[in-house]
Design a protein around this motif. Structure first.
Motif, short mmCIF file in Angstrom:
data_model
loop_
_atom_site.label_atom_id
_atom_site.label_comp_id
_atom_site.label_asym_id
_atom_site.label_seq_id
_atom_site.Cartn_x
_atom_site.Cartn_y
_atom_site.Cartn_z
N VAL A 212 -3.38 10.33 -3.34
CA VAL A 212 -3.92 9.10 -3.93
C VAL A 212 -3.40 7.91 -3.15
O VAL A 212 -2.18 7.79 -2.96
N ARG A 213 -4.30 7.05 -2.70
CA ARG A 213 -3.87 5.84 -1.99
C ARG A 213 -4.12 4.65 -2.91
O ARG A 213 -5.17 4.56 -3.57
N GLY A 214 -3.19 3.72 -2.95
CA GLY A 214 -3.40 2.54 -3.79
C GLY A 214 -2.36 1.48 -3.48
O GLY A 214 -1.55 1.63 -2.56
N CYS A 215 -2.40 0.43 -4.26
CA CYS A 215 -1.41 -0.64 -4.11
C CYS A 215 -0.42 -0.55 -5.26
O CYS A 215 -0.82 -0.42 -6.43
N GLU B 238 0.85 -1.20 0.00
CA GLU B 238 0.00 0.00 0.00
C GLU B 238 0.88 1.25 0.00
O GLU B 238 1.84 1.34 0.77
N VAL B 239 0.56 2.20 -0.86
CA VAL B 239 1.35 3.44 -0.94
C VAL B 239 0.43 4.65 -1.02
O VAL B 239 -0.73 4.54 -1.46
N ASP B 240 0.95 5.79 -0.62
CA ASP B 240 0.27 7.08 -0.81
C ASP B 240 1.12 7.91 -1.75
O ASP B 240 2.35 7.93 -1.62
N LEU C 128 2.48 2.76 -11.55
CA LEU C 128 1.18 2.12 -11.71
C LEU C 128 0.62 1.80 -10.33
O LEU C 128 1.30 1.19 -9.50
N LEU C 129 -0.63 2.20 -10.12
CA LEU C 129 -1.28 1.95 -8.84
C LEU C 129 -2.62 1.28 -9.07
O LEU C 129 -3.33 1.62 -10.02
#
Ligand code: BTN
Length: 244
Positions: A210-213, A200-202, A224-225
Motif C-alpha cells: 500500500v502506498r500513501g501519505c 510518502e510511505v509504502d 493512518l494513510l
C-alpha cells in the motif's frame, strides 16, 4: 558506572551470560508468576528473535533485555506497550543526535536502526492479558547488518550496563505515564518524533503493498494513510520507507 546495573525501585534483574532468547526466558518466568519489572538481561543470545520470524544477531557487545509487564488490560491495548518501549528507547539517545520513531515501534538514530522491539503477550481464554514480555535489543557497541534489514544500523555508544540502566528507568517512566494518562499522552510524544505528516510511505500488508501519505496514528496506535483510493487505517503491517 557500577558493575551491577541499578534498576528502578521494585524492579528485579535476572542477569545471564548467555541464553537462547531473553524473551523466552522472561516468558518462562512470567508463567511462573514473577512480578512486573522482572528484567532478563543476557550478554549474548544464541537464538535472538526479531519480528516476523526474523533472527536478531546477538553477540556480546550489545544490549539484549526482556521485561515482564502486567498491564491489566485486553489484547488490543497491550499493543500500545510497543509505543511505550519505543519512546523509552528514544529517551536514552544522547542529546545532539537525530531521533525518528517509525511505526509501529522502530527507532532510528541519525537515519539508522538503533534498536529492535519484540512484544509477546500471553492471554487468558477470555482475552485478558496475563503478561507481556517487552524484548528490546539495542545496538550499543556495533550495528549488525543483514541482507533482510530494512534500515542501515546505528549504534548508541556507551556501555551495555549504562544502556540497561537508562532503558529500564525510561521504561518505568513511560509505563507510569501510560497508566496515568492512557495512550493519548504517549501518542503526542510519539508523533513529535515521527516523520512529517504527508511524507510518502509504502506499507506491506502480507502480499499487498500500500502506498500513501503518512497521516499520523489514531487513538489506538493504528497507522493512518491517505492513499489515492482514500483514507486507510492499518492495524498491522510493515512500514517500508518514509521519504524524509
Ligand atoms: C525487531 O525485529 O526489530 C525486533 C528485535 C527484538 C530483539 C530483542 S533482543 C532481546 C529480546 N530477545 C529476543 O529474542 N528478541 C528481543
Amino acid at each position: 558506572m557500577s558493575l551491577a546495573p541499578v534498576l528502578p525501585d521494585g524492579w528485579t534483574l535476572v542477569a545471564l551470560e548467555s541464553v537462547g532468547s531473553t524473551n523466552d526466558e522472561a516468558a518462562r518466568l512470567a508463567d511462573r508468576g514473577v512480578p512486573e519489572g522482572t528484567v532478563v538481561w543476557a550478554r549474548e543470545q544464541t537464538g535472538g528473535r526479531g519480528r516476523r520470524g526474523r533472527r536478531w544477531v546477538s553477540p556480546v557487545g550489545n544490549l539484549y533485555s526482556s521485561t515482564v509487564l502486567r498491564p491489566d488490560c485486553r489484547a488490543p491495548r497491550a499493543a500500545e506497550l510497543g509505543f511505550v518501549a519505543a519512546l523509552a528507547v528514544a529517551d536514552i539517545v544522547p542529546p545532539g543526535r537525530s531521533i525518528r520513531v517509525k511505526w509501529p515501534n522502530d527507532v532510528l538514530v541519525d537515519g539508522g536502526k538503533v534498536a529492535g522491539i519484540l512484544l509477546e503477550s500471553a492471554l487468558s481464554q477470555t482475552g485478558e492479558v496475563q503478561h507481556v514480555v517487552a524484548g528490546v535489543g539495542v545496538n550499543v557497541g556495533f550495528a549488525p547488518q543483514l541482507p533482510e534489514m530494512r534500515y542501515p544500523g546505528a549504534t548508541l555508544g556507551g556501555t551495555v550496563e549504562a544502556a540497561l540502566e537508562g532503558l529500564t528507568a525510561a521504561l518505568a517512566r513511560r509505563l507510569a505515564q501510560w497508566r496515568a494518562a492512557g495512550f493519548d499522552g504517549l501518542r503526542e510524544a510519539w508523533l513529535a518524533q515521527a516523520g512529517p505528516i504527508g511524507a510518502e510511505v509504502d506499507v506491506r500488508l502480507g502480499s499487498e503493498l500500500v502506498r500513501g501519505c503518512f497521516a499520523g496514528i489514531d487513538r489506538e496506535g493504528a497507522l493512518l494513510l491517505d492513499t489515492a483510493q482514500g483514507p486507510r487505517k492499518i492495524v498491522s503491517g510493515e512500514l517500508l520507507g518514509q521519504a524524509t
